[in-house]
Design an enzyme around this catalytic site. Sequence first.
Site, PDB file in Angstrom:
ATOM      1  N   GLY A 254      34.756  37.732  35.696  1.00 47.49           N
ATOM      2  CA  GLY A 254      33.388  38.247  35.593  1.00 47.49           C
ATOM      3  C   GLY A 254      33.325  39.490  34.720  1.00 47.49           C
ATOM      4  O   GLY A 254      32.635  39.516  33.719  1.00 47.49           O
ATOM      5  N   ILE A 481      36.496  36.647  42.155  1.00 47.94           N
ATOM      6  CA  ILE A 481      36.399  36.599  40.691  1.00 47.94           C
ATOM      7  C   ILE A 481      37.790  36.638  40.057  1.00 47.94           C
ATOM      8  O   ILE A 481      37.935  36.891  38.866  1.00 47.94           O
ATOM      9  CB  ILE A 481      35.497  37.724  40.126  1.00 47.94           C
ATOM     10  CG1 ILE A 481      36.060  39.114  40.425  1.00 47.94           C
ATOM     11  CG2 ILE A 481      34.092  37.600  40.676  1.00 47.94           C
ATOM     12  CD1 ILE A 481      35.264  40.248  39.751  1.00 47.94           C
ATOM     13  N   THR A 653      48.501  41.309  43.815  1.00 49.19           N
ATOM     14  CA  THR A 653      47.167  41.222  43.199  1.00 49.19           C
ATOM     15  C   THR A 653      46.742  42.576  42.629  1.00 49.19           C
ATOM     16  O   THR A 653      46.029  42.636  41.625  1.00 49.19           O
ATOM     17  CB  THR A 653      46.120  40.708  44.203  1.00 49.19           C
ATOM     18  OG1 THR A 653      46.117  41.539  45.355  1.00 49.19           O
ATOM     19  CG2 THR A 653      46.416  39.278  44.610  1.00 49.19           C
ATOM     20  N   GLY A 720      39.107  51.638  45.043  1.00 55.23           N
ATOM     21  CA  GLY A 720      38.988  50.393  44.273  1.00 55.23           C
ATOM     22  C   GLY A 720      39.903  50.393  43.055  1.00 55.23           C
ATOM     23  O   GLY A 720      40.203  51.440  42.492  1.00 55.23           O
ATOM     24  N   GLU A 723      38.574  48.553  38.082  1.00 51.80           N
ATOM     25  CA  GLU A 723      38.136  49.143  36.825  1.00 51.80           C
ATOM     26  C   GLU A 723      38.995  50.290  36.316  1.00 51.80           C
ATOM     27  O   GLU A 723      39.056  50.538  35.110  1.00 51.80           O
ATOM     28  CB  GLU A 723      36.680  49.608  36.968  1.00 51.80           C
ATOM     29  CG  GLU A 723      35.725  48.437  37.087  1.00 51.80           C
ATOM     30  CD  GLU A 723      34.335  48.841  37.549  1.00 51.80           C
ATOM     31  OE1 GLU A 723      34.199  49.228  38.728  1.00 51.80           O
ATOM     32  OE2 GLU A 723      33.402  48.792  36.743  1.00 51.80           O
TER      33      GLU A 723
HETATM   34 MO1  MOS Z   1      31.695  45.604  37.159  1.00 56.35          MO
HETATM   35  S1  MOS Z   1      31.532  46.161  35.265  1.00 56.35           S
HETATM   36  O1  MOS Z   1      31.178  46.741  38.143  1.00 56.35           O
HETATM   37  O2  MOS Z   1      31.706  44.022  37.387  1.00 56.35           O
END
Ligand code: MOS
Length: 756
Positions: A254, A481, A653, A720, A723
């Site tokens: 995604g 995803i 992962t 998280g 990103e």
């Molecule tokens: Mo994201 S760019 O928060 O899928």
Amino acid sequence: MTTKYAETEPRQDAVKHVGRPVDRVDGRAKTTGEARYAAEHRYPGMAHAALVHATVARGRIEAVDTEAARAVPGVIEVLTHENAPAMKPAPKTSLMNLSSLASGTTVSYLATDEVHWNGQPVAVVVAETPETARHAASLVRVAYRELPAVVDFAAEEPNASPQKSSVLQPAGGDKGDAVAALAAAPVSVDLRFTTPPEHHNAMEPHATIAVWDGDRLTVHEGTQNIAWLRAHLAQRFGIPERAVRVLSPYVGGGFGGKGFVWAGTLLAVLAARATARPVRLALTREGVYRTVGGRTPTVQRVALGADGDGDLTALIHTSVAMTARIGGMPEGVVSSSRHLYDAATIHLRQRLVRLDLLANTAMRAPGDSVGSFALESAMDELACELGIDPIELRRRNEPERNPMDGKRFTHRMLREAYEVGAERFGWRERDPRPGSMRDGRWLVGMGVATAYHPSLTMPADVTVRLAADGAVVVRCALQEIGVGAATVQAQITADELGVPLEAVRVEIGDSELPAGPGAGGSAQTAGAAAGVLDACRKLKESALALARRAPDSPLRGRRLDDLEARDGGLYHGGRGETYAAILARAGRDHLEAGGGTGMLKFLAKTLNERRRWVKAASGAHFCEVRVDRDTGEVRVSRWLGMFDVGRVINAKTAAGQLRGGIVMGIGMALTEATQVDPRTGRIMNPSLSEYHVPVHADIPRIDVHWLDEPDPTMPLGLLGIGEVGITGVAAAVANAVRHATGKRVLDLPITLDKLL
Ligand code: MOS
């Protein structure tokens, strides 16, 4: 430093499954093809749709000639603004209703003769086969009355207007007078950076299958946000949310491109309604480029002033990015500059231009990925000016508190990340003189840059059911995803209940399940984990309550906090009972509990936390490049990322996520750019043969490691990881190229022409 940091080495106190490199629960299904993605479903009577895209940037449709398309055998219908049923307008966006943020654009497709971008769908052909639909779509002739369009970002950039702040994202800010401090600084750099538009290029192109049954709608689609997609479809098609079912068990990538609702989805649903047939609309790769937004281009200025010792006296970071007239996401381009360096004065501004292009959207670390390229390149250049090692410059300016406002960090280990990373990478062997390190015809360069991404949680509803036979079912409408969404929640559940991992099944990807958080903002795992922890605790409470009713239970008089969940039951030291025994005695066949926080309570808690704390995942990138001294070809030859991402749930992962971010960042650094024709606003390279993403041959072995210290404010201490990996990467490459060649490239991607 005694911190543990190996990819495969869990913490000493790690519980049974959390932290381990557990195989994906759906790995076998995915690799054997048993897992079915959205486009792979079949319905009796299913028809196939294809889009006709506008070829002008702005205008009105004067005429549509569908005769030739209709004459193709197998064509069922050709929908245009002249005959399509209307859909309702996109909702007004509001933070009180988060699903209102799901509109990719505000266009009511096929309900208007207006064209808003070059590529907008202006007709849909429905046919018996995909080939027929595509062929017939190529025969539709559209005549336009063109209107003046503003499509050239570079030309418009000087006319940008100030970006508005939101509760979640301040658009600018000042600490002291950075302009004066910069002018007075003994050492300074003042640089202008440019980054191009980019596209996500998920492996699975967007596809939708829409099936109407009266006023009930079923949609198969790979989405990053099941709840938003459902709410948006209900609103656009005027039916209640409960009449919409979204099925999205597997999503082939995604990166932000499947977070919002785009034309293909809406038009598949519209076409299914208009033809009374199940309709499958699988976009071509070109179709994705034409109808799904990508990353904004940016122009950025970073100016840094320092005293002779390298203490920052001024930090100025300003940006111009785009949105479209028909929507788009304003990015927080200068966001990292609020958090990274303890500069005495800071000046931050973000501006926007509005263009007649397809709306931009979130793409992996929106704002921070491009913003960190500019900030972290400028820091490197300042280190060169000062003659200081770039790691030492960062160490000197590492803040104790958040630089803009003095808020505390929940967790911050950048010093350790650099220290341990430098050791492992062999930073000591770097000769700081540009061009001084060689390997035959290759100029060798080493660069560093900081990774930083704010941490966020979103609420999730979760149910956990434990049956007398030991089977545990966790239910939450998560989106897989590619990150291992079900796998990590199974690990957490197994540990919390003290049951074998194999006993746990996690049901995801269906809007009928309890509502999950979206898979965006690196927020899914923590949000779902909070719900799982809550539900597991409640389930254990009910098991204990059942047990305590029995006079002979060894758990009588015990409180849950005194007990350990292990071996399929609850124990105090050696004494306790299995869940099976508790259930059998009580004559029950299962226990079930629900967990999660309501949205209002969640928002209150989040806003309260934000007033006090700053929290983020961070890290240090170490990059080695080789630049061909004659051709300017850049090869990345080594990479090491040392991250501080709180507790890692699954070492396998997590490593994949962090490596994936780095690979995508290398693409950003060296090859990726969506080329928009400045005259027509048409994307000129809408394919993987002309838009270059890195392939295996471009990527060396990437070492990723983490410090593995839990964040005290996050569920299980996890920050998280989706990103943070990409942030800083383009700068690390640019800094290594600067070291190898002496050339500072300010314009991405760093193609060889810029080095000759
Ligand atoms: Mo994201 S760019 O928060 O899928």
